[in-house]
Design an enzyme around this catalytic site. Sequence first.
Site, PDB file in Angstrom:
ATOM      1  N   SER A  54       9.207  -2.928   4.962  1.00 26.04           N
ATOM      2  CA  SER A  54      10.045  -3.908   4.259  1.00 26.04           C
ATOM      3  C   SER A  54      11.541  -3.658   4.439  1.00 26.04           C
ATOM      4  O   SER A  54      12.324  -4.601   4.477  1.00 26.04           O
ATOM      5  CB  SER A  54       9.681  -3.953   2.768  1.00 26.04           C
ATOM      6  OG  SER A  54       9.756  -2.675   2.194  1.00 26.04           O
ATOM      7  N   CYS A  84       0.972  -7.048   2.499  1.00 28.84           N
ATOM      8  CA  CYS A  84       1.576  -5.713   2.407  1.00 28.84           C
ATOM      9  C   CYS A  84       3.110  -5.813   2.339  1.00 28.84           C
ATOM     10  O   CYS A  84       3.631  -6.299   1.346  1.00 28.84           O
ATOM     11  CB  CYS A  84       1.074  -4.826   3.538  1.00 28.84           C
ATOM     12  SG  CYS A  84       1.230  -3.082   3.127  1.00 28.84           S
ATOM     13  N   ARG A 104       6.506   0.016  -4.091  1.00 28.32           N
ATOM     14  CA  ARG A 104       6.228   0.375  -2.696  1.00 28.32           C
ATOM     15  C   ARG A 104       5.462   1.690  -2.614  1.00 28.32           C
ATOM     16  O   ARG A 104       5.634   2.569  -3.448  1.00 28.32           O
ATOM     17  CB  ARG A 104       7.525   0.516  -1.912  1.00 28.32           C
ATOM     18  CG  ARG A 104       8.286  -0.785  -1.767  1.00 28.32           C
ATOM     19  CD  ARG A 104       9.538  -0.572  -0.936  1.00 28.32           C
ATOM     20  NE  ARG A 104       9.202  -0.093   0.402  1.00 28.32           N
ATOM     21  CZ  ARG A 104      10.009   0.643   1.160  1.00 28.32           C
ATOM     22  NH1 ARG A 104      11.190   1.012   0.721  1.00 28.32           N
ATOM     23  NH2 ARG A 104       9.623   1.026   2.363  1.00 28.32           N
ATOM     24  N   ILE A 133      -2.501   0.245   3.954  1.00 26.64           N
ATOM     25  CA  ILE A 133      -1.679   1.192   4.718  1.00 26.64           C
ATOM     26  C   ILE A 133      -0.335   1.350   3.993  1.00 26.64           C
ATOM     27  O   ILE A 133       0.470   0.429   3.963  1.00 26.64           O
ATOM     28  CB  ILE A 133      -1.437   0.697   6.161  1.00 26.64           C
ATOM     29  CG1 ILE A 133      -2.776   0.437   6.868  1.00 26.64           C
ATOM     30  CG2 ILE A 133      -0.595   1.708   6.938  1.00 26.64           C
ATOM     31  CD1 ILE A 133      -2.653  -0.273   8.209  1.00 26.64           C
ATOM     32  N   HIS A 169      -4.318  -5.472   4.389  1.00 23.34           N
ATOM     33  CA  HIS A 169      -4.235  -6.126   5.694  1.00 23.34           C
ATOM     34  C   HIS A 169      -5.560  -6.799   6.049  1.00 23.34           C
ATOM     35  O   HIS A 169      -6.371  -6.211   6.765  1.00 23.34           O
ATOM     36  CB  HIS A 169      -3.921  -5.080   6.771  1.00 23.34           C
ATOM     37  CG  HIS A 169      -2.542  -4.520   6.685  1.00 23.34           C
ATOM     38  ND1 HIS A 169      -1.473  -5.059   7.357  1.00 23.34           N
ATOM     39  CD2 HIS A 169      -2.059  -3.466   5.995  1.00 23.34           C
ATOM     40  CE1 HIS A 169      -0.387  -4.360   7.085  1.00 23.34           C
ATOM     41  NE2 HIS A 169      -0.716  -3.385   6.262  1.00 23.34           N
ATOM     42  N   GLU A 171      -5.990  -9.079   8.134  1.00 20.55           N
ATOM     43  CA  GLU A 171      -5.980  -9.370   9.578  1.00 20.55           C
ATOM     44  C   GLU A 171      -6.496  -8.182  10.390  1.00 20.55           C
ATOM     45  O   GLU A 171      -7.041  -8.357  11.467  1.00 20.55           O
ATOM     46  CB  GLU A 171      -4.575  -9.802  10.034  1.00 20.55           C
ATOM     47  CG  GLU A 171      -3.515  -8.721  10.157  1.00 20.55           C
ATOM     48  CD  GLU A 171      -3.044  -8.140   8.832  1.00 20.55           C
ATOM     49  OE1 GLU A 171      -3.488  -8.581   7.755  1.00 20.55           O
ATOM     50  OE2 GLU A 171      -2.206  -7.207   8.881  1.00 20.55           O
TER      51      GLU A 171
HETATM   52  N1  GLN Z   1       5.099   0.853   3.029  1.00 22.94           N
HETATM   53  C1  GLN Z   1       5.594  -0.327   3.665  1.00 22.94           C
HETATM   54  C2  GLN Z   1       6.844  -0.854   2.959  1.00 22.94           C
HETATM   55  O1  GLN Z   1       7.189  -0.376   1.959  1.00 22.94           O
HETATM   56  C3  GLN Z   1       4.542  -1.418   3.697  1.00 22.94           C
HETATM   57  C4  GLN Z   1       3.418  -0.977   4.590  1.00 22.94           C
HETATM   58  C5  GLN Z   1       2.676  -2.092   5.247  1.00 22.94           C
HETATM   59  O2  GLN Z   1       3.135  -3.240   5.338  1.00 22.94           O
HETATM   60  N2  GLN Z   1       1.534  -1.741   5.771  1.00 22.94           N
HETATM   61  O3  GLN Z   1       7.457  -1.759   3.464  1.00 22.94           O
END
Ligand code: GLN
Length: 192
Positions: A54, A84, A104, A133, A169, A171
């Site tokens: 992000s 995510c 996050r 993830i 995710h 996808e």
């Molecule tokens: N940890 C990531 C973030 O804070 C997000 C991880 C992801 O999109 N798989 O942006």
Amino acid sequence: MTSTARKVVGILALQGDFEAHAKIVRSLGAEACEVRVPADLEGLDALIIPGGESTVMTLGIAREGLEEPLRALVRAGTPVLGTCAGMIMLDREHLGLLDVTTRRNAFGRQVRSFEADIDVAGVEGGPMHAVFIRAPWVADHGPAVEILGAVEDHAVAIRQGNMLAVSFHPELAGDGRLHEMLLAMNGRRRAG
Ligand code: GLN
């Protein structure tokens, strides 16, 4: 009249796993187009903001002048799916579109990634196999936000009007059911 026309789904492609989303969108018979600059938002029926990082995505959005055009598109009623980091981008502290605060890397840095089967309201055919993830969760939300799915009481799938967002995710698991839900949502362009 236009309901049988091929829908065009824009996928924010500044960074992250946009290709996996494009594959699913195409497998559902819709057209996938990569969004990198504001002009790419023209004529979209739906938008996907993928996972990634992000902080990097925020910089890219600012660099390309996409912040206001993205807000305008979603506020005009265009269906959007954020996955995510895409969920984080839609929250109060980023694009300010979803009335949620996300946390996050909420599942802990040790548990960077895991998989779980979760039931998502509105998704038929059994639980979704969800790949997390370094995923966020929804730490706080306003009354307009509907919780569609949770892991250990933490909301990980939500809907607010034309916005769908998940911490995981779909996808990567090859599950297109949320993308189908996105395609079934009617934006202004088709309605008007
Ligand atoms: N940890 C990531 C973030 O804070 C997000 C991880 C992801 O999109 N798989 O942006």
